[in-house]
Design an enzyme around this catalytic site. Structure first.
Site, PDB file in Angstrom:
ATOM      1  N   GLY A 199      41.037  26.839  35.876  1.00 39.38           N
ATOM      2  CA  GLY A 199      41.022  25.592  35.110  1.00 39.38           C
ATOM      3  C   GLY A 199      40.121  25.711  33.888  1.00 39.38           C
ATOM      4  O   GLY A 199      39.801  24.707  33.259  1.00 39.38           O
ATOM      5  N   ASN A 256      33.777  37.434  43.662  1.00 38.91           N
ATOM      6  CA  ASN A 256      32.641  36.824  44.366  1.00 38.91           C
ATOM      7  C   ASN A 256      32.260  37.510  45.677  1.00 38.91           C
ATOM      8  O   ASN A 256      31.117  37.433  46.096  1.00 38.91           O
ATOM      9  CB  ASN A 256      32.959  35.346  44.666  1.00 38.91           C
ATOM     10  N   SER A 270      59.976  31.877  47.592  1.00 45.36           N
ATOM     11  CA  SER A 270      58.586  32.319  47.518  1.00 45.36           C
ATOM     12  C   SER A 270      58.180  32.863  48.881  1.00 45.36           C
ATOM     13  O   SER A 270      58.517  32.257  49.914  1.00 45.36           O
ATOM     14  CB  SER A 270      57.705  31.124  47.134  1.00 45.36           C
ATOM     15  N   LEU A 309      37.913  38.185  44.504  1.00 50.01           N
ATOM     16  CA  LEU A 309      37.766  39.525  43.959  1.00 50.01           C
ATOM     17  C   LEU A 309      36.464  39.652  43.146  1.00 50.01           C
ATOM     18  O   LEU A 309      35.872  40.724  43.067  1.00 50.01           O
ATOM     19  CB  LEU A 309      38.995  39.746  43.069  1.00 50.01           C
ATOM     20  N   TYR A 314      50.988  20.447  46.476  1.00 51.99           N
ATOM     21  CA  TYR A 314      49.703  20.764  45.837  1.00 51.99           C
ATOM     22  C   TYR A 314      48.842  19.506  45.715  1.00 51.99           C
ATOM     23  O   TYR A 314      49.335  18.416  45.423  1.00 51.99           O
ATOM     24  CB  TYR A 314      49.922  21.407  44.462  1.00 51.99           C
TER      25      TYR A 314
END
Ligand SMILES: NC(=O)c1ccc[n+]([C@@H]2O[C@H](COP(=O)([O-])OP(=O)(O)OC[C@H]3O[C@@H](n4cnc5c(N)ncnc54)[C@H](OP(=O)(O)O)[C@@H]3O)[C@@H](O)[C@H]2O)c1
Length: 298
Positions: free
Chosen positions: A264, A219, A158, A217, A55
């Site tokens: 965030g 935008n 994952s 979803l 990340y």
């Protein structure tokens, strides 16, 4: 305040919503601001954090670790999930993006993560993506070594298919505790391809990533019919936001996913926590399904 819940019969206990740190470097936080951000989600009862070695072009774990170093005791109030197994071109020695699940890499990556977080243990380590060159015996050797040394308490995967999951499980003396997968109204594959059936069968709970489609979803004009239906259901259920309805839709699945929040924005995180109070009935759930897919059940 959210209360911890068991991820699988073997543990660990995680918060029912998880804070995802994929986008940490986009938030431009100083270590002190990061401490405040962590305290904000802790105050909601969101105690589990999701990371990966890659990340932020391999920088997020260390940035998060700088915050942990500033606040003694903070690490012990968190459960840390991280992942390994992807090699991106952010490192110059990687001439092509690839997957890497050999024993040495898994052990070294986990040890790097421990160093970045300045901790002596990871609560959960996941293989990030299925690797076509994965040798299940080697992954099992790595997991066993990390488990025996106490460096990693639990293991999972994952984005694995059920057969990839079963293969790795067949080599392990302990149970994989989760499969972290993409689940949202606009990404419903795992609902029908057996992935969530396997979780339910094994009584382990999936972790759900990008429940809000990474923000798309809200935008993308293409999803206006879905937003219209989410708004109808929001009014019917008294939910505070469309995001709460989406999280409630994911939480309604019988495999009992743990959504990972990607925002965030503290206000959006506290709004997400409210989703656990929203119950959808069957018809509301299927109306959202239909609005997202564009067609009815057969
Ligand atoms: N295992 C895997 O392969 C995998 C893959 C991807 C992600 N993950 C994990 O899952 C976590 C969540 O993924 P994600 O970040 O894609 O989650 P997400 O919640 O679907 O998307 C978060 C993004 O949506 C935006 N957003 C949230 N609410 C919004 C709203 N009401 N209107 C407009 N935009 C909104 C956020 O912006 P603001 O910040 O401005 O709110 C943020 O940019 C990651 O942090 C990571 O830990 C795992």
């Amino acid at each position: 305040m959210l209360q911890p819940q068991s991820l699988s019969p073997q543990g660990p206990d995680f918060s029912p919503l998880i804070m995802g740190y994929w986008r940490l470097m986009d938030w431009n936080m100083t270590p002190q601001q990061c401490v405040s951000f962590i305290e904000t989600h802790l105050s909601e009862g969101i105690t589990t954090v999701d990371h990966a070695d890659i990340y932020g072009d391999y920088r997020c774990e260390a940035a998060f670790g700088e915050a942990l170093k500033l606040s003694p005791g903070l690490r012990d109030r968190l459960q840390i999930v991280t992942k390994c197994g992807i090699a991106t071109r952010a490192k110059p020695e990687h001439h092509i993006g690839h997957y890497i699940t050999d024993q040495t890499h898994i052990v070294q990556s986990a040890e790097n993560s421990l160093r970045h977080f300045a901790t002596d243990r990871l609560d959960l380590l996941l293989i990030h993506r299925p690797d076509p060159l994965m040798n299940a015996d080697e992954v099992a050797e790595a997991f066993l070594a990390l488990h025996q040394s106490g460096k990693v308490l639990h293991f999972g995967v994952s984005n694995f298919t059920p057969s990839q999951f079963t293969l790795l499980q067949s080599r392990l003396p302990f149970t994989l505790v989760t499969n972290q997968v993409e689940i949202s109204p606009i990404q419903q594959n795992v609902i029908l391809d057996g992935t969530l059936d396997q979780c339910q069968q094994m009584r382990l709970r999936p972790m759900a990533w990008s429940c809000l489609g990474g923000g798309e979803l809200f935008n993308d004009p293409h999803y206006q019919p879905l937003r219209d239906e989410l708004e109808n259901v929001r009014r019917e259920t008294g939910a505070a936001s469309l995001a709460q309805v989406v999280y409630a839709w994911v939480l309604a699945l019988p495999s009992r996913p743990l959504p990972i929040i990607g925002s965030g924005n503290p206000a959006r995180i506290s709004d997400a926590a409210g989703a656990l109070r929203i119950q959808l009935n069957r018809q509301q759930w299927f109306r959202i399904r239909k609005a997202a897919l564009g067609y009815d059940v057969p």
